[in-house]
Scaffold this motif. Structure first.
Motif, PDB file in Angstrom:
ATOM      1  N   VAL A  83      -6.040   0.178   4.114  1.00 34.44           N
ATOM      2  CA  VAL A  83      -6.435   1.297   3.249  1.00 34.44           C
ATOM      3  C   VAL A  83      -7.761   1.890   3.711  1.00 34.44           C
TER       4      VAL A  83
ATOM      5  N   ASN B 252      -6.861   5.602   5.362  1.00 36.37           N
ATOM      6  CA  ASN B 252      -6.971   6.695   4.397  1.00 36.37           C
ATOM      7  C   ASN B 252      -7.747   7.863   5.019  1.00 36.37           C
TER       8      ASN B 252
ATOM      9  N   VAL C 127      -3.922   7.087   1.427  1.00 36.46           N
ATOM     10  CA  VAL C 127      -3.476   5.694   1.372  1.00 36.46           C
ATOM     11  C   VAL C 127      -4.176   4.981   0.216  1.00 36.46           C
ATOM     12  N   THR C 128      -3.384   4.343  -0.647  1.00 36.48           N
ATOM     13  CA  THR C 128      -3.951   3.606  -1.783  1.00 36.48           C
ATOM     14  C   THR C 128      -3.343   2.212  -1.858  1.00 36.48           C
TER      15      THR C 128
ATOM     16  N   ILE D  93       0.865  -1.175   0.000  1.00 38.67           N
ATOM     17  CA  ILE D  93       0.000   0.000   0.000  1.00 38.67           C
ATOM     18  C   ILE D  93       0.901   1.223   0.000  1.00 38.67           C
TER      19      ILE D  93
END
Length: 382
Positions: free
Chosen positions: A358, A362, A373-374, A304
């Motif tokens: 994630v 995120n 966050v991806t 991530i």
């Protein structure tokens, strides 16, 4: 032990496992079909078709493991090039230790073969010179491509084959038989030879307005040219590179020495000897190998990516923030001159753990900034 009995310790190591490699298999061949084909030769332990680890599609080869080495040897001697599903297969001893194959020792290259010569014919032509580990006529959908490889179990056998067969006429074609050379070795030989004789020059990094006539005008100063070509895409737009072929090596060499690094319309030209195809392929292989080793050195997992990190966040702090979501194999903050660049990566052991991280992290504020966050692409090792 009687003097007439064979000495087990003297047997070749490859005989002990009684396993045969089966190549050139039709895609529809199954383990059951292999079993039925080879069972008459003797009791079998198992048969296996090798498949792509992702798509599970067959790779065109497999293995047959006999219970007794003598049965495997009998199958190798009597069933090689038999048919399964109407297609002849190749048999050879399974080689768990591939150091001999990778060393190239005992391997020879044959070219200018008549298209009528197939694997079976090649095998029987060269088996007179020694024990053959593998034998392959390279072919495509249209048949033989006119060259082949034969790998003997010893250098002496390979040398005998070269001595007796190089220059021999087979089906009215004079064949070349020589020592196998790895692509890198052949590329190095071509490079050394071509440096003293090249006439083809590669040019890149010129403007979009450069056409064949302008390129010819620029390069004709150094000698008469045979051809000048700016390479273009499907729409006709210049790709920014081209080729100039001179009539003499001296003219080509002079152009390289004089024009390389020269500024034309604000662009610095690259001018050099045009590489042969084998050199370009060797360079691509080297690049691929470097990337493969770099990729292999990274820990496996599902990554991530985290952006907008506070400058105070370290590798340890990043790992601590995400450790509640699962097992982490890597946590890294990208740095420059001792300070964080504001982004990093965390690798989890599973897709589920990464997805949960994630979803929950995120937008969360860590330090003084909200995180972005991806999910990255999963890496797998097969």
């Amino acid at each position: 032990m009687g003097s007439g009995e064979p000495n087990p310790a003297g047997k070749k190591k490859k005989y002990l496992k009684a396993a045969l490699y089966v190549g050139d298999l039709d895609p529809d061949v199954t383990e059951d079909m292999l079993y039925k084909k080879f069972r008459p030769a003797g009791p079998l332990r198992f048969t296996r078709i090798c498949r792509d680890p992702v798509t599970r599609s067959p790779l065109g080869y497999g293995y047959v493991n006999f219970r007794f080495p003598a049965d495997a040897e009998w199958a190798l001697n009597t069933m090689n090039f038999d048919l399964i599903n109407g297609k002849p297969f190749r048999l050879m001893w399974s080689q768990p230790d591939d150091r001999l194959r990778k060393s190239g020792v005992g391997n020879i290259f044959i070219k200018n073969l008549d298209k009528s010569i197939d694997n079976r014919a090649l095998f029987y032509l060269f088996s007179a010179f020694g024990n053959i580990l593998s034998c392959k006529v390279v072919s495509d959908d249209h048949g033989s491509k006119g060259y082949a490889y034969v790998h003997f179990d010893s250098l002496a056998a390979a040398n005998r084959a070269i001595w007796h067969m190089n220059g021999v006429r087979l089906n009215n074609r004079q064949v070349y038989v020589g020592r196998f050379k790895f692509p890198e070795e052949r590329a190095a030989e071509v490079r050394t030879r071509d440096r003293a004789t090249f006439t083809n020059v590669f040019v890149k990094n010129f403007g979009d307005d450069m056409d064949d006539e302008k390129l010819k005008e620029l390069f004709s100063e150094y000698g008469p040219t045979e051809s000048v070509k700016v390479i273009r895409d499907a729409s006709g737009k210049s790709k920014g590179f081209g080729f100039v072929r001179y009539e003499t090596h001296e003219a080509a060499q002079k152009a390289v020495l004089d024009l390389h690094g020269k500024s034309i319309d604000g662009k610095v030209l690259y001018v050099g000897r045009a590489q042969k195809k084998i050199e370009r392929l060797a360079e691509l292989r080297r690049r691929f190998e470097r990337l493969r080793l770099k990729e292999k050195s990274r820990p496996p997992g599902v990554p991530i990516y985290i952006k907008n990190l506070d400058e105070s966040i370290s590798d340890e702090k990043l790992k601590e923030e995400f450790s509640s979501f699962g097992s982490i194999s890597r946590a890294k903050v990208m740095m420059e001159v001792g300070h964080g660049k504001g982004f990093g990566v965390v690798c989890f052991s599973s897709f589920e753990e990464a997805t949960k991280a994630v979803d929950e992290m995120n937008g969360r504020i860590v330090g003084s900034k909200p995180l972005h966050v991806t999910l990255g692409q999963a890496r797998r090792r097969w």
